[in-house]
Design a protein around this motif. Structure first.
Motif, mmCIF file in Angstrom:
data_model
loop_
_atom_site.group_PDB
_atom_site.id
_atom_site.type_symbol
_atom_site.label_atom_id
_atom_site.label_comp_id
_atom_site.label_asym_id
_atom_site.label_seq_id
_atom_site.Cartn_x
_atom_site.Cartn_y
_atom_site.Cartn_z
ATOM 1 N N SER A 2 57.000 -50.870 39.194
ATOM 2 C CA SER A 2 57.430 -52.256 39.048
ATOM 3 C C SER A 2 58.001 -52.782 40.363
ATOM 4 O O SER A 2 58.233 -52.027 41.307
ATOM 5 C CB SER A 2 58.493 -52.345 37.947
ATOM 6 O OG SER A 2 59.692 -51.737 38.379
ATOM 7 N N GLU A 5 61.338 -51.196 41.154
ATOM 8 C CA GLU A 5 61.199 -49.835 41.678
ATOM 9 C C GLU A 5 60.727 -49.858 43.130
ATOM 10 O O GLU A 5 61.214 -49.083 43.956
ATOM 11 C CB GLU A 5 60.226 -49.025 40.828
ATOM 12 C CG GLU A 5 60.745 -48.697 39.453
ATOM 13 C CD GLU A 5 59.685 -48.081 38.562
ATOM 14 O OE1 GLU A 5 58.473 -48.306 38.826
ATOM 15 O OE2 GLU A 5 60.051 -47.398 37.608
ATOM 16 N N ALA A 109 47.578 -46.179 35.669
ATOM 17 C CA ALA A 109 48.757 -47.043 35.562
ATOM 18 C C ALA A 109 49.285 -47.071 34.127
ATOM 19 O O ALA A 109 50.504 -47.009 33.902
ATOM 20 C CB ALA A 109 48.418 -48.455 36.032
ATOM 21 N N LYS A 110 48.368 -47.135 33.153
ATOM 22 C CA LYS A 110 48.781 -47.100 31.746
ATOM 23 C C LYS A 110 49.433 -45.767 31.418
ATOM 24 O O LYS A 110 50.443 -45.703 30.717
ATOM 25 C CB LYS A 110 47.576 -47.318 30.825
ATOM 26 C CG LYS A 110 47.050 -48.722 30.817
ATOM 27 C CD LYS A 110 45.830 -48.811 29.902
ATOM 28 C CE LYS A 110 45.170 -50.157 29.968
ATOM 29 N NZ LYS A 110 43.932 -50.210 29.164
ATOM 30 N N TRP A 111 48.861 -44.676 31.934
ATOM 31 C CA TRP A 111 49.410 -43.341 31.697
ATOM 32 C C TRP A 111 50.823 -43.235 32.273
ATOM 33 O O TRP A 111 51.716 -42.686 31.630
ATOM 34 C CB TRP A 111 48.492 -42.288 32.336
ATOM 35 C CG TRP A 111 48.938 -40.887 32.087
ATOM 36 C CD1 TRP A 111 48.602 -40.099 31.030
ATOM 37 C CD2 TRP A 111 49.801 -40.111 32.914
ATOM 38 N NE1 TRP A 111 49.207 -38.867 31.152
ATOM 39 C CE2 TRP A 111 49.955 -38.860 32.304
ATOM 40 C CE3 TRP A 111 50.469 -40.350 34.113
ATOM 41 C CZ2 TRP A 111 50.744 -37.844 32.840
ATOM 42 C CZ3 TRP A 111 51.255 -39.355 34.657
ATOM 43 C CH2 TRP A 111 51.386 -38.116 34.020
ATOM 44 N N LYS A 112 51.008 -43.759 33.474
ATOM 45 C CA LYS A 112 52.340 -43.736 34.080
ATOM 46 C C LYS A 112 53.340 -44.524 33.240
ATOM 47 O O LYS A 112 54.473 -44.087 33.035
ATOM 48 C CB LYS A 112 52.302 -44.334 35.492
ATOM 49 C CG LYS A 112 51.694 -43.447 36.532
ATOM 50 C CD LYS A 112 51.747 -44.169 37.880
ATOM 51 C CE LYS A 112 51.018 -43.452 38.956
ATOM 52 N NZ LYS A 112 51.043 -44.191 40.239
ATOM 53 N N ALA A 113 52.924 -45.696 32.755
ATOM 54 C CA ALA A 113 53.808 -46.512 31.925
ATOM 55 C C ALA A 113 54.174 -45.784 30.639
ATOM 56 O O ALA A 113 55.341 -45.813 30.209
ATOM 57 C CB ALA A 113 53.147 -47.849 31.612
ATOM 58 N N GLU A 114 53.202 -45.104 30.028
ATOM 59 C CA GLU A 114 53.473 -44.317 28.820
ATOM 60 C C GLU A 114 54.461 -43.198 29.115
ATOM 61 O O GLU A 114 55.378 -42.944 28.336
ATOM 62 C CB GLU A 114 52.180 -43.716 28.271
ATOM 63 C CG GLU A 114 51.227 -44.696 27.666
ATOM 64 C CD GLU A 114 49.896 -44.049 27.286
ATOM 65 O OE1 GLU A 114 49.785 -42.801 27.360
ATOM 66 O OE2 GLU A 114 48.973 -44.803 26.944
ATOM 67 N N LYS A 115 54.260 -42.533 30.245
ATOM 68 C CA LYS A 115 55.144 -41.417 30.607
ATOM 69 C C LYS A 115 56.570 -41.909 30.846
ATOM 70 O O LYS A 115 57.527 -41.284 30.400
ATOM 71 C CB LYS A 115 54.626 -40.705 31.848
ATOM 72 C CG LYS A 115 55.470 -39.516 32.225
ATOM 73 C CD LYS A 115 54.879 -38.723 33.333
ATOM 74 C CE LYS A 115 55.874 -37.616 33.653
ATOM 75 N NZ LYS A 115 55.411 -36.519 34.329
ATOM 76 N N VAL A 116 56.723 -43.048 31.535
ATOM 77 C CA VAL A 116 58.053 -43.599 31.780
ATOM 78 C C VAL A 116 58.710 -43.971 30.462
ATOM 79 O O VAL A 116 59.897 -43.719 30.241
ATOM 80 C CB VAL A 116 57.956 -44.830 32.713
ATOM 81 C CG1 VAL A 116 59.263 -45.610 32.741
ATOM 82 C CG2 VAL A 116 57.562 -44.401 34.109
ATOM 83 N N GLN A 117 57.926 -44.566 29.550
ATOM 84 C CA GLN A 117 58.468 -44.946 28.247
ATOM 85 C C GLN A 117 58.909 -43.697 27.466
ATOM 86 O O GLN A 117 59.978 -43.688 26.870
ATOM 87 C CB GLN A 117 57.418 -45.726 27.465
ATOM 88 C CG GLN A 117 57.950 -46.288 26.158
ATOM 89 C CD GLN A 117 56.888 -47.105 25.432
ATOM 90 O OE1 GLN A 117 55.713 -47.052 25.777
ATOM 91 N NE2 GLN A 117 57.319 -47.844 24.433
#
Length: 123
Positions: A2, A5, A109-117
């Protein structure tokens, strides 16, 4: 990553670089000043120079230390960040491949967002 970040990462890199620059300038100032004192006692040529020229000599040492230390620290920080990013991307590619998805930039990018969540939710 983001905007917040990215901004925090840029601010951290700036802080690392400026701290290293101050450290390098201080070290090379001491080296330059010591060298000037020694040359003033040992060299008749250096002794004949004006105070401004001797100041320029010490300043040249100081700026050299500032630049070299700042650049080295920034390159080291970028190298560490690149390695971290590569490890995350490798993990994402492997996980996406296990799921049967093609690891495109969007999917990563979606995978990273899922991992952060998931990390924020906790166990």
């Amino acid at each position: 990553m983001s905007r917040e970040e990215k901004r925090a990462d840029v601010e951290r890199a700036y802080q690392i670089q400026s701290d290293a620059a101050v450290q390098g300038a201080a070290r090379f100032f001491a080296i330059g000043l010591g060298t000037a004192v020694i040359l003033n006692h040992l060299s008749p040529f250096f002794r004949r120079q004006t105070l401004a020229m001797k100041g320029f000599f010490v300043t040249t040492f100081t700026v050299t230390g500032l630049v070299f230390y700042a650049e080295r620290a920034l390159l080291e920080h970028e190298n560490i960040r690149r390695r971290e990013e590569n490890l995350i991307r490798k993990e994402a590619r492997l996980d996406l491949a296990r799921r049967g998805l093609v690891p495109t930039e969007t999917e990563i990018a979606k995978w990273k967002a899922e991992k952060v969540q998931k990390d924020n939710e906790g166990p």
